[in-house]
Design a protein around this motif. Structure first.
Motif, PDB file in Angstrom:
ATOM      1  N   SER A   1       0.861  -1.027   0.168  1.00  9.61           N
ATOM      2  CA  SER A   1       0.118  -0.177   0.378  1.00  9.61           C
ATOM      3  C   SER A   1       0.360   1.624  -0.116  1.00  9.61           C
ATOM      4  N   CYS A   2       1.976   1.163   0.466  1.00 12.76           N
ATOM      5  CA  CYS A   2       2.251   2.303   0.342  1.00 12.76           C
ATOM      6  C   CYS A   2       3.334   2.845  -0.917  1.00 12.76           C
ATOM      7  N   ILE A   3       3.457   1.885  -2.134  1.00 14.74           N
ATOM      8  CA  ILE A   3       3.520   1.870  -3.326  1.00 14.74           C
ATOM      9  C   ILE A   3       2.569   3.037  -4.355  1.00 14.74           C
ATOM     10  N   ASP A   4       3.150   3.804  -4.817  1.00 13.56           N
ATOM     11  CA  ASP A   4       2.469   4.196  -5.575  1.00 13.56           C
ATOM     12  C   ASP A   4       2.550   4.354  -7.257  1.00 13.56           C
ATOM     13  N   THR A   5       3.789   4.165  -7.180  1.00 11.88           N
ATOM     14  CA  THR A   5       4.042   4.318  -9.013  1.00 11.88           C
ATOM     15  C   THR A   5       5.347   3.759  -9.516  1.00 11.88           C
ATOM     16  N   VAL A   6       5.380   2.674  -9.865  1.00 14.05           N
ATOM     17  CA  VAL A   6       6.124   1.714 -10.625  1.00 14.05           C
ATOM     18  C   VAL A   6       7.163   2.284 -12.428  1.00 14.05           C
ATOM     19  N   ILE A   7       7.421   2.157 -11.946  1.00 22.93           N
ATOM     20  CA  ILE A   7       8.499   3.387 -13.335  1.00 22.93           C
ATOM     21  C   ILE A   7       9.754   2.600 -13.919  1.00 22.93           C
ATOM     22  N   CYS A   8       9.692   1.595 -14.493  1.00 26.94           N
ATOM     23  CA  CYS A   8      10.851   0.782 -14.833  1.00 26.94           C
ATOM     24  C   CYS A   8      11.199   1.659 -16.623  1.00 26.94           C
ATOM     25  N   ASN A   9      12.922   1.267 -16.491  1.00 32.52           N
ATOM     26  CA  ASN A   9      13.215   1.629 -17.751  1.00 32.52           C
ATOM     27  C   ASN A   9      12.584   2.725 -18.552  1.00 32.52           C
ATOM     28  N   GLY A  10      12.270   3.978 -17.353  1.00 29.58           N
ATOM     29  CA  GLY A  10      11.480   4.537 -17.772  1.00 29.58           C
ATOM     30  C   GLY A  10      10.195   5.021 -18.240  1.00 29.58           C
ATOM     31  N   GLN A  11       9.681   3.895 -18.296  1.00 33.15           N
ATOM     32  CA  GLN A  11       7.940   3.715 -18.046  1.00 33.15           C
ATOM     33  C   GLN A  11       6.833   3.518 -17.026  1.00 33.15           C
ATOM     34  N   ILE A  12       6.845   4.259 -17.167  1.00 31.92           N
ATOM     35  CA  ILE A  12       5.275   3.756 -15.897  1.00 31.92           C
ATOM     36  C   ILE A  12       4.131   2.821 -16.401  1.00 31.92           C
ATOM     37  N   LEU A  13       4.786   1.759 -15.144  1.00 30.26           N
ATOM     38  CA  LEU A  13       4.428   0.264 -15.322  1.00 30.26           C
ATOM     39  C   LEU A  13       2.704   0.305 -14.440  1.00 30.26           C
ATOM     40  N   MET A  14       2.954   1.211 -13.397  1.00 27.61           N
ATOM     41  CA  MET A  14       1.771   1.226 -12.051  1.00 27.61           C
ATOM     42  C   MET A  14       1.956   3.010 -12.114  1.00 27.61           C
ATOM     43  N   GLN A  15       0.765   3.716 -11.785  1.00 27.22           N
ATOM     44  CA  GLN A  15       0.439   4.521 -11.369  1.00 27.22           C
ATOM     45  C   GLN A  15      -0.801   4.630 -10.245  1.00 27.22           C
ATOM     46  N   ASN A  16      -0.749   5.311  -9.583  1.00 26.46           N
ATOM     47  CA  ASN A  16      -1.888   5.352  -8.302  1.00 26.46           C
ATOM     48  C   ASN A  16      -2.136   3.652  -8.087  1.00 26.46           C
ATOM     49  N   HIS A  17      -1.465   3.167  -7.784  1.00 31.59           N
ATOM     50  CA  HIS A  17      -1.248   1.730  -7.784  1.00 31.59           C
ATOM     51  C   HIS A  17      -2.780   0.841  -8.136  1.00 31.59           C
ATOM     52  N   PHE A  18      -2.419   1.691  -9.548  1.00 28.78           N
ATOM     53  CA  PHE A  18      -3.311   1.181 -10.686  1.00 28.78           C
ATOM     54  C   PHE A  18      -2.683   0.140 -11.780  1.00 28.78           C
ATOM     55  N   ILE A  19      -2.425  -0.856 -12.610  1.00 23.97           N
ATOM     56  CA  ILE A  19      -2.189  -1.138 -13.893  1.00 23.97           C
ATOM     57  C   ILE A  19      -3.511  -2.099 -14.500  1.00 23.97           C
ATOM     58  N   ASP A  20      -3.472  -1.744 -16.021  1.00 22.25           N
ATOM     59  CA  ASP A  20      -4.115  -1.816 -16.631  1.00 22.25           C
ATOM     60  C   ASP A  20      -4.007  -3.078 -17.148  1.00 22.25           C
ATOM     61  N   GLY A  21      -5.478  -3.522 -17.383  1.00 19.87           N
ATOM     62  CA  GLY A  21      -5.782  -5.370 -17.322  1.00 19.87           C
ATOM     63  C   GLY A  21      -5.870  -6.227 -15.465  1.00 19.87           C
ATOM     64  N   GLU A  22      -5.159  -5.016 -14.730  1.00 15.03           N
ATOM     65  CA  GLU A  22      -5.231  -6.360 -14.178  1.00 15.03           C
ATOM     66  C   GLU A  22      -6.558  -7.402 -13.628  1.00 15.03           C
ATOM     67  N   GLU A  23      -7.583  -6.359 -13.754  1.00 11.37           N
ATOM     68  CA  GLU A  23      -9.004  -7.294 -13.270  1.00 11.37           C
ATOM     69  C   GLU A  23      -9.332  -8.191 -14.413  1.00 11.37           C
ATOM     70  N   ASP A  24      -8.844  -8.051 -15.552  1.00 12.02           N
ATOM     71  CA  ASP A  24      -8.665  -9.098 -16.447  1.00 12.02           C
ATOM     72  C   ASP A  24      -8.087 -10.258 -15.889  1.00 12.02           C
ATOM     73  N   LEU A  25      -6.525 -10.359 -15.852  1.00 16.15           N
ATOM     74  CA  LEU A  25      -5.523 -11.040 -15.531  1.00 16.15           C
ATOM     75  C   LEU A  25      -6.403 -12.109 -14.540  1.00 16.15           C
ATOM     76  N   ILE A  26      -6.487 -11.525 -13.690  1.00 12.86           N
ATOM     77  CA  ILE A  26      -7.263 -12.107 -11.378  1.00 12.86           C
ATOM     78  C   ILE A  26      -8.508 -13.407 -12.601  1.00 12.86           C
TER      79      ILE A  26
END
Length: 415
Positions: free
Chosen positions: A379-404
């Motif tokens: 819950s502490c992690i708001d945003t994740v950036i890898c290789n200069g690309q935003i993978l997660m912002q505001n705790h949200f990742i596109d498509g996560e519900e479908d994957l579950i």
């Protein structure tokens, strides 16, 4: 893509950070250059992201399916028979699902040994994370199976790499108790030929060590050294049962060790000698192992257990201090795989996490690194950036519900 982080906290100071061409280009207050994306980081701190140096990503499909057993019972009776039923679609979806969990918990790189490599490599490319992938060589001392394993390894290295900037092809050996001398040597030669890394389970249990002494007259570390498998491009997972001669060999060869506390404790494999190994000059990284033996892929959990177990093992409250453990989970992991990353500095690859300084787990903030090691959760992690690309912002990742939903459907076929 360029990203400008405004008013972000770095080392307890407010600053701006410009990310451009996948690198941290400029770190200084009051940057006024234009950027494709500007983030207001008023209540956020920037830290290096995590590098998970030992995992089996598709095994998230087995999370909770076989718990509370010893390693060899677990492998032989529950895991290997079910792995034989995995399809390419299952491996692809389970790998993406594991990567989803890793990103959610601040990880931007994982080193993996498994099979179904075409599905895995595509899953990694689709999720935009870094990885070092390898076929988990395992012939069980059968000559026909050995030839099949060699073919799979060759096919993997001939397979197109959809993103060479993020994905490394590496070699792996399951363990000395499951892989023949001939297949170990084949992997050693391939690693040298391709100038890549060799990933091995080693000294995970006392039984493994005792059996190796009985069968080969030496420890697994000495046996692997005799076969030329140890170098500064070798990553040994677990490495719990080591004697002084083993430790001297590992330090001399510059081998990277990867400790996996949750998995070792769940399977009652033993306790890693963190402080002794650090004091002897050994190089340490951190990993989660697979979600079937952990049962999560959360590097923050591993950091806390790593630090706490070091104190118990050494009988010393100063062992496994938070700064050392955080470095092991970040900078050391990047170094082990030759990545110019793991630090927030100009000229380094832009891999980072933004953490919420108003999160209750980080409050009060006397020492952010101590908070990250001893109290933080996802819950502490708001945003994740890898290789200069935003993978997660505001705790949200596109498509996560479908994957579950997809992994729940596949899991029904495992029962």
């Amino acid at each position: 893509m360029s990203i400008l982080l405004k008013n972000v906290t770095l080392n307890n100071q407010k600053t701006d950070i410009l990310i451009k061409n996948n690198y941290f280009e400029k770190i200084t207050p009051d940057i006024n250059q234009p950027a494709d994306k500007v983030l207001d980081c008023q209540n956020l701190a920037i830290l290096p992201a995590f590098y998970n140096c030992h995992s089996h990503a598709p095994m998230s499909i087995f999370r909770g399916i076989s718990d509370d057993k010893n390693l060899f019972d677990w492998l032989n009776n529950d895991i290997w028979p079910r792995e034989a039923k995995l399809t390419e679609d299952m491996i692809y979806t389970a790998t993406k699902f594991s990567i989803l969990e890793m990103i959610k918990t601040g990880t931007v790189f994982f080193s993996d040994m498994y099979f179904g490599m075409s599905a895995m490599i595509q899953a990694v490319a689709d999720m935009g994370i870094r990885s070092a992938l390898s076929c988990g060589a395992l012939d069980l001392f059968d000559s026909q199976k050995r030839q099949n394993e060699i073919k799979q390894i060759r096919d993997f290295f001939e397979m197109p790499n959809p993103n060479p900037d993020l994905i490394q092809k590496t070699l792996s050996i399951h363990a000395v108790y499951s892989v023949s001398k001939e297949l170990i040597r084949y992997n050693v030669d391939m690693a040298k030929e391709h100038q890549t890394y060799l990933h091995i389970h080693a000294c995970e249990t006392k039984k493994e060590v005792d059996d190796c002494w009985r069968d080969n007259g030496c420890s697994p570390i000495q046996y692997l050294d005799m076969l030329g498998a140890l170098s500064d491009k070798t990553i040994l997972a677990h490495s719990v049962w080591l004697d002084d001669k083993d430790i001297d060999i590992l330090a001399e060869k510059g081998v990277w060790l990867c400790t996996n506390p949750s998995s070792n404790y769940k399977l009652n494999s033993g306790v890693f000698m963190l402080q002794k190994l650090l004091d002897k000059g050994c190089k340490i990284t951190l990993g989660t192992d697979g979600a079937a033996s952990n049962n999560s892929l959360n590097m923050m959990t591993e950091m806390k257990l790593c630090a706490l177990s070091a104190k118990i093992q050494a009988d010393n409250p100063t062992a496994g201090n938070a700064q050392d453990v955080f470095k092991i989970a970040t900078q050391n992991g990047a170094k082990a795989f030759g990545l110019n990353a793991g630090e927030i500095a100009e000229g380094k690859l832009a891999d980072c996490i933004l953490v919420d300084l108003k999160n209750h787990f980080l409050t009060p903030n006397y020492n952010l690194i101590s908070n990250m090691v001893y109290s933080a959760d996802s819950s502490c992690i708001d945003t994740v950036i890898c290789n200069g690309q935003i993978l997660m912002q505001n705790h949200f990742i596109d498509g996560e519900e479908d994957l579950i939903d997809q992994i729940q459907q596949f899991s029904r076929k495992m029962i």
